[in-house]
Write a protein that holds these residues in place. Structure first.
Motif, PDB file in Angstrom:
ATOM      1  N   LYS A 171       0.869  -1.178   0.000  1.00  0.00           N
ATOM      2  CA  LYS A 171       0.000   0.000   0.000  1.00  0.00           C
ATOM      3  C   LYS A 171       0.901   1.221   0.000  1.00  0.00           C
ATOM      4  N   PRO A 172       0.968   1.940  -1.123  1.00  0.00           N
ATOM      5  CA  PRO A 172       1.889   3.089  -1.202  1.00  0.00           C
ATOM      6  C   PRO A 172       1.767   4.069  -0.046  1.00  0.00           C
ATOM      7  N   LYS A 173       0.548   4.281   0.473  1.00  0.00           N
ATOM      8  CA  LYS A 173       0.374   5.246   1.552  1.00  0.00           C
ATOM      9  C   LYS A 173       0.989   4.758   2.854  1.00  0.00           C
ATOM     10  N   GLN A 174       1.341   3.464   2.937  1.00  0.00           N
ATOM     11  CA  GLN A 174       1.919   2.922   4.161  1.00  0.00           C
ATOM     12  C   GLN A 174       3.438   2.791   4.115  1.00  0.00           C
ATOM     13  N   TYR A 175       4.067   3.164   2.999  1.00  0.00           N
ATOM     14  CA  TYR A 175       5.511   2.987   2.876  1.00  0.00           C
ATOM     15  C   TYR A 175       6.268   3.550   4.075  1.00  0.00           C
ATOM     16  N   GLY A 176       5.962   4.789   4.446  1.00  0.00           N
ATOM     17  CA  GLY A 176       6.700   5.454   5.511  1.00  0.00           C
ATOM     18  C   GLY A 176       6.349   4.999   6.910  1.00  0.00           C
ATOM     19  N   PHE A 177       5.333   4.130   7.041  1.00  0.00           N
ATOM     20  CA  PHE A 177       4.895   3.669   8.357  1.00  0.00           C
ATOM     21  C   PHE A 177       5.495   2.312   8.715  1.00  0.00           C
ATOM     22  N   ARG A 178       6.094   1.631   7.748  1.00  0.00           N
ATOM     23  CA  ARG A 178       6.552   0.257   7.980  1.00  0.00           C
ATOM     24  C   ARG A 178       7.629   0.181   9.056  1.00  0.00           C
ATOM     25  N   ALA A 179       8.728   0.888   8.855  1.00  0.00           N
ATOM     26  CA  ALA A 179       9.849   0.808   9.803  1.00  0.00           C
ATOM     27  C   ALA A 179       9.470   1.294  11.201  1.00  0.00           C
ATOM     28  N   PRO A 180       8.763   2.446  11.345  1.00  0.00           N
ATOM     29  CA  PRO A 180       8.370   2.855  12.698  1.00  0.00           C
ATOM     30  C   PRO A 180       7.480   1.832  13.402  1.00  0.00           C
ATOM     31  N   GLU A 181       6.567   1.191  12.651  1.00  0.00           N
ATOM     32  CA  GLU A 181       5.709   0.196  13.290  1.00  0.00           C
ATOM     33  C   GLU A 181       6.529  -1.010  13.733  1.00  0.00           C
ATOM     34  N   VAL A 182       7.462  -1.457  12.899  1.00  0.00           N
ATOM     35  CA  VAL A 182       8.312  -2.595  13.275  1.00  0.00           C
ATOM     36  C   VAL A 182       9.082  -2.281  14.554  1.00  0.00           C
ATOM     37  N   GLU A 183       9.647  -1.072  14.654  1.00  0.00           N
ATOM     38  CA  GLU A 183      10.400  -0.682  15.847  1.00  0.00           C
ATOM     39  C   GLU A 183       9.494  -0.682  17.087  1.00  0.00           C
ATOM     40  N   SER A 184       8.269  -0.170  16.934  1.00  0.00           N
ATOM     41  CA  SER A 184       7.353  -0.103  18.073  1.00  0.00           C
ATOM     42  C   SER A 184       6.908  -1.495  18.518  1.00  0.00           C
TER      43      SER A 184
END
Length: 484
Positions: free
Chosen positions: A22-35
């Motif tokens: 989902k292109p709109k989620q690209y920037g959310f992947r790494a922060p979510e993994v860290e959390s």
């Protein structure tokens, strides 16, 4: 290079994350993994398999399969997590790698006592049925000895083909970037998105946040059964519902009492009851510029582990504060100058309005307030309400054409952890900012300092986005030429 294998001198190994595309989620992947790693008490050691934001694959270290499954229950941007037996640029290379693996690495999954099925899947290109069969035939004697079971197998093996480099632009002649032979350990929590989607929700409005973004906010806030999560702009409760989904206790407030009371007999509480979640500890009306939230004394609320919110910024709903509008203030000042106002003695002689028939409770008037003041008020509230090591997660609107890093709010008591963009239109976007509170404020320490150099960036935000001069921040001014 030992991708997917045990690291030298250390237990565990790298597993392959396959993210949702989902292109709109690209920037959310790494922060979510860290959390999520922090939530489950595991170090975050992630690396992408390729460069470029469209890449859906990353390696992440796990100590064992149990931690993989625990991680998968929370990661909403992840589709599947795989244990990789072999990888390479061609099917033949991967076959040789898997064939050469020691028995103790494969036996628990390849043994005669197991049932299995095989899936051939490509990212960035489709594979015809005949080609899928041909690819499976390459691996027919790779060492899997179990029995085929297509409905409920013990193990699901994937032949995963990565064509990331041909996604944009699409080139059918390009060979795969990589091929993986792997075992599916678990699926991600992406199914939670459909479970909580708005079209199934009982009580929503035009400003209700989508379930995928709400769940991302809840993960960034580290919501779980040991946490108290507070939303000072609750609305219909979308973010609090996501936090309650993960077991958190919730508190909500809003300046608009009507949205808290509901409509047509349906209220925010029905959204929690619908899913069987615990209801909020309390819901109350509050102007965060004049907060009733206090940590000590009579009526004190418990300190919270995180504040989460989507503040109004004038696009679908405008930000407001308690107070009379400019015109009413001007009229009142004119009456006082002309001597037309009622004196205190006259007011004291009036009948108590509560004694009158048909009395309706009075709610204070509200007036528009600029975005910059909303953000100042939010940080001021967080200094009072959030524990040290707690989090502040909120959405910040930005005008794409003029955005720069200097617009991101800063405060000496908070550390910025992540900044993820959700593009709403070609003109504006909103950014999910996650902060951790690392200390309490010093006596007389001002919250205003963090907005230096950024306040001008938010001036007339709605007017710029909507190309409507009537949305100018001048409407927020009060007599005397100051902005409310």
């Amino acid at each position: 290079k030992k991708k997917g294998m045990e690291a030298s001198g250390e237990e565990g190994r790298e597993y392959l994350l396959y993210f949702t595309f989902k292109p709109k989620q690209y920037g959310f992947r790494a922060p979510e993994v860290e959390s999520v790693c922090k939530l489950i008490g595991m170090p975050c050691r992630m690396r992408w398999t390729a460069t470029g934001e469209e890449c859906p694959f990353a390696w992440l270290w796990f100590p064992n399969d149990d931690k993989v499954k625990e991680f998968g229950k929370r990661a909403t941007t992840v589709r599947f997590i795989f244990d990789v037996f072999g990888e390479g640029p061609t099917y033949a290379d991967v076959y040789k790698t898997v064939k050469a693996l020691p028995r103790d690495r494969t036996h628990p999954y390849f043994g005669k006592d197991t049932t299995f099925k095989v899936i051939v899947h490509a990212f960035g290109r489709s594979i015809a049925k005949d080609d899928q069969k041909r690819i499976m035939d390459i691996y027919y004697d790779v060492g899997v000895e179990g029995t085929v079971n297509l409905k409920q197998p013990d193990q699901t093996f994937w032949i995963l083909v990565d064509y990331t480099h041909s996604v944009c632009p699409h080139d059918p002649e390009l060979p795969p970037l990589n091929v993986y032979f792997c075992r599916q350990v678990t699926a991600g929590a992406n199914h939670d998105v459909s479970k909580l989607e708005l079209k199934k929700r009982k009580y929503i409005s035009t400003t209700s946040m989508s379930s995928d973004l709400s769940l991302l906010v809840a993960n960034q806030a580290l919501a779980d059964s040991s946490k108290i999560i507070y939303d000072p702009f609750t609305g219909t409760g979308s973010i609090l519902v996501a936090a309650a989904h993960f077991g958190a206790k919730t508190i909500g407030s809003d300046i608009d009492i009507r949205v808290l009371r509901g409509k047509g007999g349906v209220t925010i509480l029905d959204n929690f009851d619908q899913y069987g979640f615990d209801r909020p500890l309390t819901l109350f009306r509050q102007d965060i510029g004049n907060p009733v939230f206090r940590r000590h004394g009579r009526g004190a609320l418990p300190p919270v582990d995180a504040i989460v919110c989507d503040p109004p910024y004038g696009i679908r709903a405008g930000a407001r504060e308690t107070g009379l509008k400019r015109q009413k203030l001007e009229n009142r000042a004119r009456e006082e100058e002309e001597g037309g106002g009622r004196g205190e003695e006259e007011k004291m002689g009036e009948e108590d309005p509560k004694e009158k028939e048909g009395y309706q409770p009075h709610f204070p008037a509200t007036r528009p307030v600029p975005v910059s003041k909303v953000i100042n008020n939010l940080f001021s509230l967080a200094l009072t309400a959030v524990k040290v090591d707690g989090r502040l997660c909120f959405w910040l609107p930005t005008y794409i054409e003029s955005y720069h890093e200097g617009q991101i709010p800063r405060h000496p008591c908070f550390t910025l952890l992540s900044n993820s963009e959700d593009k709403v239109t070609t003109r504006w976007s909103r950014r999910l900012l996650t902060y951790v509170k690392h200390r309490e404020a010093e006596p007389n320490e001002s919250v205003e300092a963090f907005m230096i150099g950024a306040e001008e960036s938010f001036k007339d935000f709605a007017a710029k986005v909507l190309n409507d001069p009537l949305r100018s921040d001048d409407r927020c001014a009060v007599p005397g030429g100051k902005t409310s």
